[in-house]
Write an enzyme that holds these catalytic residues in place. Structure first.
Site, PDB file in Angstrom:
ATOM      1  N   LYS A   1      -9.869  -9.400   6.235  1.00 22.49           N
ATOM      2  CA  LYS A   1     -10.374 -10.027   7.447  1.00 22.49           C
ATOM      3  C   LYS A   1     -10.616  -8.942   8.493  1.00 22.49           C
ATOM      4  O   LYS A   1      -9.800  -8.041   8.652  1.00 22.49           O
ATOM      5  CB  LYS A   1      -9.347 -11.036   7.952  1.00 22.49           C
ATOM      6  CG  LYS A   1      -9.696 -11.742   9.231  1.00 22.49           C
ATOM      7  CD  LYS A   1      -8.651 -12.783   9.584  1.00 22.49           C
ATOM      8  CE  LYS A   1      -7.391 -12.114  10.108  1.00 22.49           C
ATOM      9  NZ  LYS A   1      -6.388 -13.059  10.608  1.00 22.49           N
TER      10      LYS A   1
ATOM     11  N   HIS B   1       0.837  -1.205   0.000  1.00 24.01           N
ATOM     12  CA  HIS B   1       0.000   0.000   0.000  1.00 24.01           C
ATOM     13  C   HIS B   1       0.873   1.257   0.000  1.00 24.01           C
ATOM     14  O   HIS B   1       0.622   2.189  -0.758  1.00 24.01           O
ATOM     15  CB  HIS B   1      -0.942   0.014   1.214  1.00 24.01           C
ATOM     16  CG  HIS B   1      -2.193  -0.774   1.013  1.00 24.01           C
ATOM     17  ND1 HIS B   1      -2.200  -2.139   0.944  1.00 24.01           N
ATOM     18  CD2 HIS B   1      -3.477  -0.368   0.868  1.00 24.01           C
ATOM     19  CE1 HIS B   1      -3.446  -2.553   0.769  1.00 24.01           C
ATOM     20  NE2 HIS B   1      -4.240  -1.496   0.711  1.00 24.01           N
TER      21      HIS B   1
END
Length: 192
Positions: A105, A37
């Protein structure tokens, strides 16, 4: 409701998904954890193009384990990692790309309005299913930024009926995690 979708995702189909729906994905997905990222945002902030196309794409918060052999890469394990770690970088990533979905998650607190405005969805993959996930990956298409390490590199996977994925945040502003939290607060509040 159950959906079978193919990447790149069709925006109209994404808009029809509701929190709690089950999704099975086919096509290409890209893994990305913290370092990936950061690298993506650094590249985009310099006005450069990413070495992969996220238009209508799906990013999977995953640090896979692979084996390099004579026939190429084999995926051993590809379970989801906690998405909350990437929540601070997600707004800029969604602003700078045409991403349609994120798999991970544990939810992504505070991003409901962003997902709604961008027509994007958060798809939850059950933790503890790393071998199952690896079994739904048909092939490794490529790897980007392997210098970040195996778990942090961006892996491009071809998947077939990848899932089950649960729509955790839909593009209408519903957050399954928040809904469950509110329900549990009402149900288990101590008596006054």
């Amino acid at each position: 409701m159950e959906h079978r979708l193919t990447t790149p995702l069709d925006r109209d189909k994404v808009l029809r998904l509701s929190a709690g729906d089950v999704v099975y994905l086919s096509g290409r997905i890209f893994t990305a954890r913290d370092e990936a990222h950061r690298r993506m945002l650094a590249v985009l902030s310099r006005g450069e193009r990413l070495p992969f196309d996220l238009s209508g794409g799906v990013v999977y918060h995953c640090g896979p384990l692979l084996r390099d052999n004579d026939t190429g890469w084999t995926v051993i394990s590809a379970g989801p990692t906690t998405s909350e770690r990437m929540a601070g970088m997600t707004p800029e990533l969604l602003e700078r790309t045409d991403l349609s979905g994120i798999i991970g998650k544990g939810g992504m607190r505070g991003l409901v309005d962003l997902f709604r405005s961008k027509g994007c969805v958060y798809l939850a993959y059950p933790g503890g299913c790393a071998a199952l996930a690896a079994g739904r990956i048909s092939r490794v298409v490529g790897v980007h930024w392997l210098d970040l390490g195996m778990a942090e590199a961006v892996w491009e996977f071809e998947v077939d009926r990848f899932g089950p994925l649960i729509v955790g945040i839909d593009s209408q502003g519903e957050d399954l995690y928040e809904r469950v939290l509110e329900r549990s607060k009402r149900r288990y509040s101590p008596p006054r």
